[in-house]
Design an enzyme around this catalytic site. Structure first.
Site, short mmCIF file in Angstrom:
data_model
loop_
_atom_site.label_atom_id
_atom_site.label_comp_id
_atom_site.label_asym_id
_atom_site.label_seq_id
_atom_site.Cartn_x
_atom_site.Cartn_y
_atom_site.Cartn_z
N TYR A 77 0.85 -1.19 0.00
CA TYR A 77 0.00 0.00 0.00
C TYR A 77 0.89 1.24 0.00
O TYR A 77 1.42 1.64 1.02
CB TYR A 77 -0.91 0.03 1.22
CG TYR A 77 -1.86 -1.14 1.35
CD1 TYR A 77 -2.14 -1.97 0.27
CD2 TYR A 77 -2.48 -1.42 2.55
CE1 TYR A 77 -3.00 -3.04 0.40
CE2 TYR A 77 -3.35 -2.48 2.69
CZ TYR A 77 -3.60 -3.30 1.61
OH TYR A 77 -4.46 -4.36 1.75
N PRO A 226 -15.99 -5.25 3.29
CA PRO A 226 -17.17 -5.93 3.84
C PRO A 226 -18.48 -5.19 3.65
O PRO A 226 -19.55 -5.80 3.75
CB PRO A 226 -16.83 -6.04 5.33
CG PRO A 226 -15.96 -4.86 5.60
CD PRO A 226 -15.12 -4.71 4.35
N PRO A 235 -16.90 -0.31 -9.48
CA PRO A 235 -16.77 0.75 -8.47
C PRO A 235 -17.53 0.40 -7.20
O PRO A 235 -18.65 -0.10 -7.26
CB PRO A 235 -17.38 1.98 -9.18
CG PRO A 235 -17.29 1.67 -10.63
CD PRO A 235 -17.44 0.19 -10.75
#
Length: 312
Positions: A77, A226, A235
């Site tokens: 990341y 989630p 998207p």
């Protein structure tokens, strides 16, 4: 770990709800049922620094104050910028905060297609040691192999490298990401697995068998994205398609909750071993996500949500 209570509660509560029962990672790390996925605190396409560094630092601090007890990140990341931001915001870490990170991916540029998996033992060792250095810890609480996709080393050898790092004290507990049920079974034959993270939510349940295998193994299942109500590759849309809104919307209205909270409450009801890690750049949404632990759905509501998507 000490259980945290969100600053406010949205929705119906019945005392100490199942969603507020702490979860245990690896037998000794107690954490809340809803963690925080920090991936979005990076630049565009997860590349580079988060554009508003000060607000990112503030968000992380306020998230912990609100009750977040687990933060999930990865060396890819940024790469690296996410781990460094977490350290700047929170180090020295509160005693009851678990930091989970991952290694095994490489990235060659802004284009997401440049991401690849590397399983070479020396590379994985370097990943773990450098993540620990960036996070400012001697031992990483939970360290995931970021995928089972690498082809330059066998999956078993990759897990063996992590097991070696655990014996050396570099990592405390081992997790798996982006793996199959067969790979989970193979990994358990080599070392203890504390957690498995995968894409799983109201509309996408293709990893249902992996969830069941994880729970059977006594590990924690950690769904990412989630609260997304669209499938991977599209998207993110937390409103979801009409059929999903038709079911979740009235339930949310009944409890004075949000659709995202209902989606999280459904996951929490699935198993006491499920710990979602929703990601957001809004402290309001962090608090709402934590408050989903107080929302107890009825069996009928759970069945109506479960019936939305086949589980294969």
């Amino acid at each position: 770990m000490t259980e945290h209570t969100p600053e406010h509660t949205t929705g119906h509560t019945t005392g100490h709800t199942p969603g507020h029962t702490p979860i245990t990672l690896g037998g000794d790390l107690r954490t809340g049922r809803v963690g925080y996925g920090a991936m979005r605190l990076t630049g565009t396409h997860l590349w580079g620094e988060y554009p508003d560094r000060d607000s990112g630092i503030t968000l992380l601090r306020e998230a912990v104050e609100a009750g977040v007890t687990l933060i999930d990140t990865a060396d890819v990341y940024g790469p690296h910028t996410n781990e460094l931001l977490i350290r700047e915001a929170l180090h020295p870490y509160p005693e009851d905060l678990v930091i989970a990170t991952k290694g095994g991916f490489v990235r060659g540029g802004l284009d997401l297609s440049s991401i690849d998996a590397v399983g070479n033992a020396n590379y994985l060792r370097q990943c773990a040691h450098l993540s620990a250095r960036r996070l400012g810890v001697e031992r990483i609480d939970l360290y995931y192999l970021h995928s089972g996709w690498a082809r330059d080393a066998s999956f078993e050898d990759q897990v063996g490298t992590l097991a070696e790092l655990r014996r050396q004290g570099v990592i405390r507990h081992i997790g798996l990401s982006n793996v199959t049920t067969e790979q989970l079974r193979a990994a358990r034959g080599i070392t203890e697995i504390a957690a498995v993270t995968a894409h799983f939510n109201v509309v996408d349940r293709h990893e249902a068998a992996l969830l069941d295998a994880t729970v059977e193994a006594g590990a924690v299942f950690v769904p990412w994205q989630p609260v997304s109500l669209t499938r991977p590759g599209t998207p993110t849309d937390t409103d979801g398609p009409e059929t999903v809104r038709h079911v979740l919307g009235p339930i949310a209205a009944r409890y004075g909750a949000t659709v995202s909270q209902v989606a999280l409450a459904w996951l929490l009801a699935r198993s006491p071993a499920v710990m979602p890690i929703p990601g957001t750049t809004s402290i309001k949404h962090v608090r709402e996500n934590l408050a989903a632990q107080d929302l107890e759905l009825t069996p009928e509501e759970i069945r109506s949500i479960t019936a939305l998507t086949p589980e294969k």
